[in-house]
Scaffold this motif. Structure first.
Motif, mmCIF file in Angstrom:
data_model
loop_
_atom_site.group_PDB
_atom_site.id
_atom_site.type_symbol
_atom_site.label_atom_id
_atom_site.label_comp_id
_atom_site.label_asym_id
_atom_site.label_seq_id
_atom_site.Cartn_x
_atom_site.Cartn_y
_atom_site.Cartn_z
ATOM 1 N N PRO A 67 8.699 14.110 4.342
ATOM 2 C CA PRO A 67 8.340 13.015 3.422
ATOM 3 C C PRO A 67 7.146 12.169 3.884
ATOM 4 C CG PRO A 67 10.708 13.185 3.589
ATOM 5 C CD PRO A 67 10.149 14.117 4.617
ATOM 6 N N PRO A 68 7.110 11.668 5.137
ATOM 7 C CA PRO A 68 5.948 10.873 5.549
ATOM 8 C C PRO A 68 4.635 11.659 5.485
ATOM 9 C CG PRO A 68 7.780 10.519 7.056
ATOM 10 C CD PRO A 68 8.161 11.680 6.186
ATOM 11 N N ALA A 69 4.682 12.938 5.867
ATOM 12 C CA ALA A 69 3.463 13.751 5.813
ATOM 13 C C ALA A 69 3.022 13.966 4.374
ATOM 14 C CB ALA A 69 3.705 15.095 6.498
ATOM 15 N N ALA A 70 3.977 14.175 3.473
ATOM 16 C CA ALA A 70 3.642 14.359 2.057
ATOM 17 C C ALA A 70 3.003 13.092 1.499
ATOM 18 C CB ALA A 70 4.901 14.714 1.269
ATOM 19 N N ARG A 71 3.549 11.955 1.878
ATOM 20 C CA ARG A 71 2.971 10.680 1.413
ATOM 21 C C ARG A 71 1.560 10.500 1.965
ATOM 22 N NH1 ARG A 71 1.517 5.871 2.775
ATOM 23 N NH2 ARG A 71 1.939 4.039 1.438
ATOM 24 N N ALA A 72 1.376 10.782 3.249
ATOM 25 C CA ALA A 72 0.059 10.609 3.881
ATOM 26 C C ALA A 72 -0.977 11.533 3.247
ATOM 27 C CB ALA A 72 0.165 10.880 5.375
ATOM 28 N N ARG A 73 -0.549 12.719 2.850
ATOM 29 C CA ARG A 73 -1.468 13.681 2.239
ATOM 30 C C ARG A 73 -1.935 13.198 0.865
ATOM 31 N NH1 ARG A 73 1.899 17.710 2.455
ATOM 32 N NH2 ARG A 73 1.392 18.356 4.578
ATOM 33 N N LEU A 74 -1.042 12.541 0.138
ATOM 34 C CA LEU A 74 -1.346 12.093 -1.219
ATOM 35 C C LEU A 74 -1.972 10.699 -1.262
ATOM 36 C CD1 LEU A 74 -1.089 12.683 -4.264
ATOM 37 C CD2 LEU A 74 1.276 11.860 -4.148
ATOM 38 N N ALA A 75 -1.768 9.912 -0.207
ATOM 39 C CA ALA A 75 -2.213 8.514 -0.198
ATOM 40 C C ALA A 75 -3.701 8.318 -0.494
ATOM 41 C CB ALA A 75 -1.848 7.870 1.137
ATOM 42 N N PRO A 76 -4.626 9.127 0.060
ATOM 43 C CA PRO A 76 -6.055 8.895 -0.227
ATOM 44 C C PRO A 76 -6.391 8.968 -1.717
ATOM 45 C CG PRO A 76 -5.812 10.340 1.663
ATOM 46 C CD PRO A 76 -4.444 10.189 1.064
ATOM 47 N N VAL A 77 -5.660 9.786 -2.462
ATOM 48 C CA VAL A 77 -5.906 9.881 -3.907
ATOM 49 C C VAL A 77 -5.527 8.560 -4.574
ATOM 50 C CG1 VAL A 77 -5.387 11.134 -6.030
ATOM 51 C CG2 VAL A 77 -5.389 12.349 -3.834
ATOM 52 N N VAL A 78 -4.331 8.085 -4.288
ATOM 53 C CA VAL A 78 -3.865 6.837 -4.897
ATOM 54 C C VAL A 78 -4.745 5.666 -4.468
ATOM 55 C CG1 VAL A 78 -1.942 5.199 -4.994
ATOM 56 C CG2 VAL A 78 -1.506 7.666 -5.126
ATOM 57 N N GLU A 79 -5.094 5.625 -3.199
ATOM 58 C CA GLU A 79 -5.914 4.517 -2.695
ATOM 59 C C GLU A 79 -7.281 4.470 -3.370
ATOM 60 O OE1 GLU A 79 -5.916 5.341 1.447
ATOM 61 O OE2 GLU A 79 -3.836 4.691 1.743
ATOM 62 N N ALA A 80 -7.888 5.627 -3.572
ATOM 63 C CA ALA A 80 -9.193 5.673 -4.236
ATOM 64 C C ALA A 80 -9.082 5.241 -5.689
ATOM 65 C CB ALA A 80 -9.784 7.079 -4.141
ATOM 66 N N VAL A 81 -8.005 5.645 -6.364
ATOM 67 C CA VAL A 81 -7.798 5.242 -7.756
ATOM 68 C C VAL A 81 -7.578 3.739 -7.835
ATOM 69 C CG1 VAL A 81 -6.221 5.407 -9.728
ATOM 70 C CG2 VAL A 81 -6.933 7.481 -8.515
ATOM 71 N N VAL A 82 -6.774 3.205 -6.935
ATOM 72 C CA VAL A 82 -6.495 1.769 -6.928
ATOM 73 C C VAL A 82 -7.780 0.969 -6.684
ATOM 74 C CG1 VAL A 82 -5.327 -0.069 -5.647
ATOM 75 C CG2 VAL A 82 -4.072 2.000 -6.317
ATOM 76 N N ARG A 83 -8.655 1.480 -5.839
ATOM 77 C CA ARG A 83 -9.938 0.807 -5.576
ATOM 78 C C ARG A 83 -10.917 0.973 -6.731
ATOM 79 N NH1 ARG A 83 -9.803 3.700 -0.760
ATOM 80 N NH2 ARG A 83 -11.710 4.793 -1.380
ATOM 81 N N GLY A 84 -10.661 1.913 -7.608
ATOM 82 C CA GLY A 84 -11.575 2.164 -8.715
ATOM 83 C C GLY A 84 -12.787 2.975 -8.317
ATOM 84 N N ASN A 85 -12.685 3.699 -7.215
ATOM 85 C CA ASN A 85 -13.798 4.508 -6.718
ATOM 86 C C ASN A 85 -13.666 5.916 -7.283
ATOM 87 O OD1 ASN A 85 -15.599 6.095 -5.177
ATOM 88 N ND2 ASN A 85 -15.473 4.659 -3.461
ATOM 89 N N GLN A 86 -14.419 6.207 -8.327
ATOM 90 C CA GLN A 86 -14.275 7.474 -9.031
ATOM 91 C C GLN A 86 -14.660 8.668 -8.159
ATOM 92 O OE1 GLN A 86 -15.878 7.378 -13.165
ATOM 93 N NE2 GLN A 86 -16.294 5.228 -12.742
ATOM 94 N N ARG A 87 -15.773 8.560 -7.453
ATOM 95 C CA ARG A 87 -16.224 9.684 -6.640
ATOM 96 C C ARG A 87 -15.225 9.975 -5.522
ATOM 97 N NH1 ARG A 87 -22.383 9.786 -4.811
ATOM 98 N NH2 ARG A 87 -22.491 9.902 -7.098
ATOM 99 N N ALA A 88 -14.748 8.916 -4.871
ATOM 100 C CA ALA A 88 -13.778 9.105 -3.791
ATOM 101 C C ALA A 88 -12.478 9.689 -4.329
ATOM 102 C CB ALA A 88 -13.514 7.781 -3.082
ATOM 103 N N ALA A 89 -12.064 9.257 -5.517
ATOM 104 C CA ALA A 89 -10.829 9.769 -6.115
ATOM 105 C C ALA A 89 -10.957 11.265 -6.407
ATOM 106 C CB ALA A 89 -10.512 9.002 -7.397
ATOM 107 N N HIS A 90 -12.121 11.668 -6.921
ATOM 108 C CA HIS A 90 -12.357 13.084 -7.216
ATOM 109 C C HIS A 90 -12.288 13.907 -5.935
ATOM 110 C CE1 HIS A 90 -14.443 16.752 -8.470
ATOM 111 N NE2 HIS A 90 -14.235 16.397 -9.727
ATOM 112 N N ARG A 91 -12.980 13.429 -4.874
ATOM 113 C CA ARG A 91 -12.994 14.163 -3.605
ATOM 114 C C ARG A 91 -11.598 14.224 -2.985
ATOM 115 N NH1 ARG A 91 -17.806 11.140 -2.354
ATOM 116 N NH2 ARG A 91 -16.500 9.831 -1.035
ATOM 117 N N ALA A 92 -10.893 13.093 -3.021
ATOM 118 C CA ALA A 92 -9.555 13.047 -2.419
ATOM 119 C C ALA A 92 -8.592 13.978 -3.151
ATOM 120 C CB ALA A 92 -9.028 11.612 -2.431
#
Length: 228
Positions: free
Chosen positions: A186-211
């Motif tokens: 579970p912690p590893a699964a969360r860590a793997r997915l976290a950069p996607v959510v964090e980029a979306v929350v920041r509103g950074n489209q390019r980072a969200a796409h890459r993540a």
């Protein structure tokens, strides 16, 4: 333990007819033999055959015209994405093509979500991400991960993305247990997915796409290793 499904004779016949269509025993565009002959060949009643026909007509594999008969539809040319779960059950080869679409569409969804997510949707994404890390077992982690992706699709504001996300998840449900590799920790699964959510929350489209691309590529590799 999950209860085993109880198959009726209609279920068995539906599966047999579907496989015979996919394997080419009943080729696309051809008329099926008369109902009486077909029922005798499969060892069932005509009533059972009609029930199985009804399901396959609804699924888009058959079409019936009064006075003509029942024809096998050209599902490869005319069918929709709702056929994917059936095709995956028939042949796991479809999984690779589903993953290809998953990568491209998933990255686009994350990018659109970063541009359009409301404050409420961002808060929901944080909550759902936390649930991934707190899930009790592999199955719960996998389901929690799915909910994050459904929320990302909703955050795009485009209902078609949400429906397409549902379709892709439904497509590999038949082999879901073999795709559990990324969700055993579970912690590893969360860590793997976290950069996607964090980029979306920041509103950074390019980072969200890459993540999203990185996440989908990494989890695909792990899933395919499990299938192998």
């Amino acid at each position: 333990m999950e209860a085993l499904p109880r198959e009726t004779i209609v279920d068995v016949l539906e599966n047999r007819l579907r496989e015979d269509i996919f394997t080419g025993r009943h080729p696309a565009g051809t008329l099926l033999p008369p109902e009486r002959e077909l029922a005798e060949g499969y060892g069932v009643t005509r009533t059972t055959l009609k029930h199985a026909f009804g399901r396959l007509i609804q699924a888009g594999l058959l079409e019936t015209r009064h006075g003509v008969g029942t024809r096998v539809r050209d599902y490869a040319r005319l069918g929709g994405a709702d056929l994917l779960p059936m095709l995956v059950r028939h042949s796991p080869d479809w999984i690779g093509e589903i993953f290809e679409v998953r990568r491209s569409v998933g990255a686009l969804i994350a990018e659109r979500a970063a541009a359009r997510a409301t404050d409420g949707q961002k808060a929901e994404l944080r909550t759902l991400l936390a649930a991934v890390g707190e899930a009790e077992d592999t199955d719960a982690v996998q389901l929690a991960d799915v909910e994050v992706h459904r929320a990302l699709a909703r955050a795009t504001g485009n209902r078609v993305y949400a429906l397409l996300t549902n379709t892709l998840f439904n497509a590999y449900l038949p082999v879901r247990t073999a795709l559990a590799g990324p969700f055993t920790d579970p912690p590893a699964a969360r860590a793997r997915l976290a950069p996607v959510v964090e980029a979306v929350v920041r509103g950074n489209q390019r980072a969200a796409h890459r993540a999203a691309e990185a996440y989908l590529t990494a989890t695909e590799r792990i899933m395919l290793e499990g299938l192998a």
